[in-house]
Design a protein around this motif. Structure first.
Motif, PDB file in Angstrom:
ATOM      1  N   ALA A   1       4.759   5.630 -24.525  1.00  0.00           N
ATOM      2  CA  ALA A   1       5.433   4.393 -24.926  1.00  0.00           C
ATOM      3  C   ALA A   1       6.311   3.905 -23.777  1.00  0.00           C
ATOM      4  O   ALA A   1       6.724   4.678 -22.923  1.00  0.00           O
ATOM      5  N   ASP A   2       6.565   2.634 -23.759  1.00  0.00           N
ATOM      6  CA  ASP A   2       7.479   2.084 -22.763  1.00  0.00           C
ATOM      7  C   ASP A   2       8.894   2.416 -23.180  1.00  0.00           C
ATOM      8  O   ASP A   2       9.157   2.662 -24.348  1.00  0.00           O
ATOM      9  N   PRO A   3       9.879   2.434 -22.347  1.00  0.00           N
ATOM     10  CA  PRO A   3       9.765   2.057 -20.940  1.00  0.00           C
ATOM     11  C   PRO A   3       9.408   3.251 -20.058  1.00  0.00           C
ATOM     12  O   PRO A   3       9.769   4.388 -20.352  1.00  0.00           O
ATOM     13  N   ALA A   4       8.718   2.958 -18.989  1.00  0.00           N
ATOM     14  CA  ALA A   4       8.439   3.964 -17.970  1.00  0.00           C
ATOM     15  C   ALA A   4       9.707   4.137 -17.135  1.00  0.00           C
ATOM     16  O   ALA A   4      10.587   3.280 -17.142  1.00  0.00           O
ATOM     17  N   ARG A   5       9.790   5.232 -16.409  1.00  0.00           N
ATOM     18  CA  ARG A   5      10.953   5.476 -15.543  1.00  0.00           C
ATOM     19  C   ARG A   5      10.666   4.877 -14.175  1.00  0.00           C
ATOM     20  O   ARG A   5       9.844   5.383 -13.414  1.00  0.00           O
ATOM     21  N   LEU A   6      11.329   3.789 -13.853  1.00  0.00           N
ATOM     22  CA  LEU A   6      11.120   3.081 -12.591  1.00  0.00           C
ATOM     23  C   LEU A   6      11.682   3.901 -11.436  1.00  0.00           C
ATOM     24  O   LEU A   6      12.856   4.259 -11.439  1.00  0.00           O
ATOM     25  N   LEU A   7      10.825   4.203 -10.453  1.00  0.00           N
ATOM     26  CA  LEU A   7      11.233   4.970  -9.284  1.00  0.00           C
ATOM     27  C   LEU A   7      11.542   4.073  -8.097  1.00  0.00           C
ATOM     28  O   LEU A   7      12.339   4.432  -7.235  1.00  0.00           O
ATOM     29  N   TRP A   8      10.858   2.914  -8.046  1.00  0.00           N
ATOM     30  CA  TRP A   8      10.997   2.023  -6.900  1.00  0.00           C
ATOM     31  C   TRP A   8      10.464   0.659  -7.289  1.00  0.00           C
ATOM     32  O   TRP A   8       9.548   0.552  -8.104  1.00  0.00           O
ATOM     33  N   SER A   9      11.038  -0.392  -6.719  1.00  0.00           N
ATOM     34  CA  SER A   9      10.493  -1.736  -6.924  1.00  0.00           C
ATOM     35  C   SER A   9      10.698  -2.559  -5.663  1.00  0.00           C
ATOM     36  O   SER A   9      11.585  -2.270  -4.852  1.00  0.00           O
ATOM     37  N   GLY A  10       9.866  -3.572  -5.505  1.00  0.00           N
ATOM     38  CA  GLY A  10       9.963  -4.446  -4.348  1.00  0.00           C
ATOM     39  C   GLY A  10       8.822  -5.440  -4.324  1.00  0.00           C
ATOM     40  O   GLY A  10       7.899  -5.372  -5.132  1.00  0.00           O
ATOM     41  N   ASP A  11       8.892  -6.361  -3.370  1.00  0.00           N
ATOM     42  CA  ASP A  11       7.852  -7.379  -3.245  1.00  0.00           C
ATOM     43  C   ASP A  11       6.609  -6.852  -2.533  1.00  0.00           C
ATOM     44  O   ASP A  11       5.511  -7.350  -2.749  1.00  0.00           O
ATOM     45  N   GLU A  12       6.796  -5.865  -1.656  1.00  0.00           N
ATOM     46  CA  GLU A  12       5.689  -5.298  -0.893  1.00  0.00           C
ATOM     47  C   GLU A  12       5.519  -3.837  -1.272  1.00  0.00           C
ATOM     48  O   GLU A  12       6.482  -3.163  -1.633  1.00  0.00           O
ATOM     49  N   LEU A  13       4.292  -3.337  -1.175  1.00  0.00           N
ATOM     50  CA  LEU A  13       4.044  -1.913  -1.406  1.00  0.00           C
ATOM     51  C   LEU A  13       4.815  -1.085  -0.386  1.00  0.00           C
ATOM     52  O   LEU A  13       4.920  -1.489   0.774  1.00  0.00           O
ATOM     53  N   PRO A  14       5.333   0.064  -0.785  1.00  0.00           N
ATOM     54  CA  PRO A  14       5.964   0.944   0.197  1.00  0.00           C
ATOM     55  C   PRO A  14       4.893   1.597   1.068  1.00  0.00           C
ATOM     56  O   PRO A  14       3.698   1.495   0.756  1.00  0.00           O
ATOM     57  N   PRO A  15       5.277   2.263   2.134  1.00  0.00           N
ATOM     58  CA  PRO A  15       4.288   3.006   2.920  1.00  0.00           C
ATOM     59  C   PRO A  15       3.549   3.983   2.007  1.00  0.00           C
ATOM     60  O   PRO A  15       4.132   4.528   1.063  1.00  0.00           O
ATOM     61  N   MET A  16       2.253   4.181   2.266  1.00  0.00           N
ATOM     62  CA  MET A  16       1.502   5.110   1.424  1.00  0.00           C
ATOM     63  C   MET A  16       0.518   5.911   2.246  1.00  0.00           C
ATOM     64  O   MET A  16       0.093   5.492   3.314  1.00  0.00           O
ATOM     65  N   THR A  17       0.198   7.083   1.702  1.00  0.00           N
ATOM     66  CA  THR A  17      -0.837   7.925   2.270  1.00  0.00           C
ATOM     67  C   THR A  17      -1.946   8.044   1.230  1.00  0.00           C
ATOM     68  O   THR A  17      -1.694   7.961   0.042  1.00  0.00           O
ATOM     69  N   GLY A  18      -3.145   8.213   1.711  1.00  0.00           N
ATOM     70  CA  GLY A  18      -4.312   8.303   0.840  1.00  0.00           C
ATOM     71  C   GLY A  18      -5.516   7.803   1.604  1.00  0.00           C
ATOM     72  O   GLY A  18      -5.408   7.387   2.757  1.00  0.00           O
TER      73      GLY A  18
END
Length: 107
Positions: free
Chosen positions: A52-69
């Motif tokens: 169920a909502d709400p989820a626990r927000l870890l980060w927010s912003g207009d652009e994706l953060p750096p990522m690996t994958g």
């Protein structure tokens, strides 16, 4: 005695998760509705344990953060982010970097 010890070790080994630091994360549209900036319209969140909502927000912003994958995972997440979609991923978020082990589907 040796069989008992081997069986006991097997039981304990099966109790340890294969990747203790991997978790499910929602990446993209947060479902948070506000009318004025700053607003966390897009972000990275841990789903609520009961779904169920709400989820626990870890980060927010207009652009994706750096990522690996993999490059394919990065392209798919970038597309979803741009389109205000939400994808459920297996991975982690630490030090401002999103680690994507797998994309599990839509949120």
């Amino acid at each position: 005695m040796k069989r008992s010890l081997a069986a006991l070790l097997l039981v304990f080994a099966s109790m340890v998760p294969a990747q203790a630091d991997a978790t499910q994360l929602q990446v993209g549209r947060t479902g948070i509705l506000c009318y004025m900036a700053p607003c966390p319209w897009r972000g990275i969140a841990e789903p609520a344990p009961d779904g169920a909502d709400p989820a626990r927000l870890l980060w927010s912003g207009d652009e994706l953060p750096p990522m690996t994958g993999t490059p394919a995972h990065q392209r798919e997440l970038s597309r979803a982010w741009k389109d205000f979609d939400c994808l459920l991923v297996a991975g982690g978020f630490e030090g401002g970097v999103l680690r994507v082990d797998d994309i599990l589907g839509s949120c």
